[in-house]
Design a protein around this motif. Sequence first.
Motif, PDB file in Angstrom:
ATOM      1  N   VAL A  73       0.862  -1.176   0.030  1.00  0.00           N
ATOM      2  CA  VAL A  73      -0.017  -0.071   0.045  1.00  0.00           C
ATOM      3  C   VAL A  73       0.803   1.169   0.051  1.00  0.00           C
ATOM      4  N   GLY A  74       0.788   1.967  -0.909  1.00  0.00           N
ATOM      5  CA  GLY A  74       1.602   3.162  -1.084  1.00  0.00           C
ATOM      6  C   GLY A  74       2.506   3.051  -2.178  1.00  0.00           C
ATOM      7  N   THR A  75       2.619   2.890  -3.538  1.00  0.00           N
ATOM      8  CA  THR A  75       3.580   2.596  -4.573  1.00  0.00           C
ATOM      9  C   THR A  75       4.713   3.605  -4.420  1.00  0.00           C
ATOM     10  N   LEU A  76       4.276   4.824  -4.377  1.00  0.00           N
ATOM     11  CA  LEU A  76       4.882   6.122  -4.722  1.00  0.00           C
ATOM     12  C   LEU A  76       5.661   5.920  -6.239  1.00  0.00           C
ATOM     13  N   GLY A  77       6.968   5.824  -6.323  1.00  0.00           N
ATOM     14  CA  GLY A  77       7.531   5.883  -7.616  1.00  0.00           C
ATOM     15  C   GLY A  77       7.732   4.337  -7.868  1.00  0.00           C
ATOM     16  N   GLY A  78       7.411   3.336  -7.159  1.00  0.00           N
ATOM     17  CA  GLY A  78       7.593   2.159  -7.563  1.00  0.00           C
ATOM     18  C   GLY A  78       9.073   1.220  -6.955  1.00  0.00           C
ATOM     19  N   PHE A  79       9.736   2.150  -6.391  1.00  0.00           N
ATOM     20  CA  PHE A  79      10.991   1.620  -5.792  1.00  0.00           C
ATOM     21  C   PHE A  79      10.951   0.564  -5.074  1.00  0.00           C
ATOM     22  N   SER A  80      10.400   0.856  -3.908  1.00  0.00           N
ATOM     23  CA  SER A  80      10.200  -0.356  -2.857  1.00  0.00           C
ATOM     24  C   SER A  80       9.394  -1.761  -3.275  1.00  0.00           C
ATOM     25  N   GLY A  81       8.509  -1.271  -4.563  1.00  0.00           N
ATOM     26  CA  GLY A  81       7.779  -2.507  -5.159  1.00  0.00           C
ATOM     27  C   GLY A  81       8.617  -3.365  -5.653  1.00  0.00           C
ATOM     28  N   MET A  82       9.686  -2.640  -6.361  1.00  0.00           N
ATOM     29  CA  MET A  82      10.601  -3.417  -7.125  1.00  0.00           C
ATOM     30  C   MET A  82      11.693  -4.342  -6.331  1.00  0.00           C
ATOM     31  N   TRP A  83      11.924  -3.592  -5.221  1.00  0.00           N
ATOM     32  CA  TRP A  83      12.685  -4.701  -4.248  1.00  0.00           C
ATOM     33  C   TRP A  83      11.975  -5.441  -3.853  1.00  0.00           C
TER      34      TRP A  83
END
Length: 234
Positions: A73-83
């Motif tokens: 929850v909270g993609t922002l620019g996708g940085f954490s999601g890609m990790w």
Amino acid sequence: MEMSGAKWGATAEYLREVFGSGGLSTTLAGHAERAEKAGLPPIAITPEVGRLLAVLTRLASRGPGATGLAVEVGTLGGFSGMWIASGLPESGKLITIEADAKHARFARSEIDAAGMTRRVEVREGLGIPELTRLSRELGEMSLDVAFIDAEKTEYSAYAGLLKPMVRVGGLFIADNALGSGSWWITDRAGEVSGPAWKAKDAVDRFNRELASDPEFEAACVPIREGVAVAVRVR
Ligand code: DHB
Ligand code: MG
């Protein structure tokens, strides 16, 4: 030896240098600069936090009972999601929820550039209604990893919706368990403004609920602004 206050800043720099480089850090080089140029706020997790998310996701998404599914929850620019996605098995998938259309658009382009579109789906919408939909779609015990990093005043609400979705052995993780740009968990009344106090108070309540939840074993890793990590035990 305990770490003194004076050593904390230098230690954070050391962690970034040693545990925040190489691997996906190289693939994502320039992300922060591109995000800033696109007008996103500079509040993404840092690479050493990303590495922690990747390690934890890898641990939780293999073996008996693993589903290969993660929600953020909270993609922002996708940085954490890609990790997070980097720690999932080849067949795994992260669904990441973002309320801001501009952030979602930027994240999709970054995910595409990193070659991760098959493993990351960005859903545009508010956290609580999107999670409500997702819990019906995926059902209980469907997730290896849940990660929250959106509205701090909604952390307990996200937890209420996500905890039943985490399988036994899966992880519930929260960014900003100790602070954010405008507050720190040990601040006292009068030291922070009204909105910051509300966020601090909400995260404090969330932390205490997580730490005392009999279904989870919880700890907090004090890197950057604090990462709460809880494993579902029953
Ligand atoms: C803020 C939000 C975050 O998730 C974070 O990690 C740091 C700062 C903010 O809203 O200021
Ligand atoms: Mg955060």
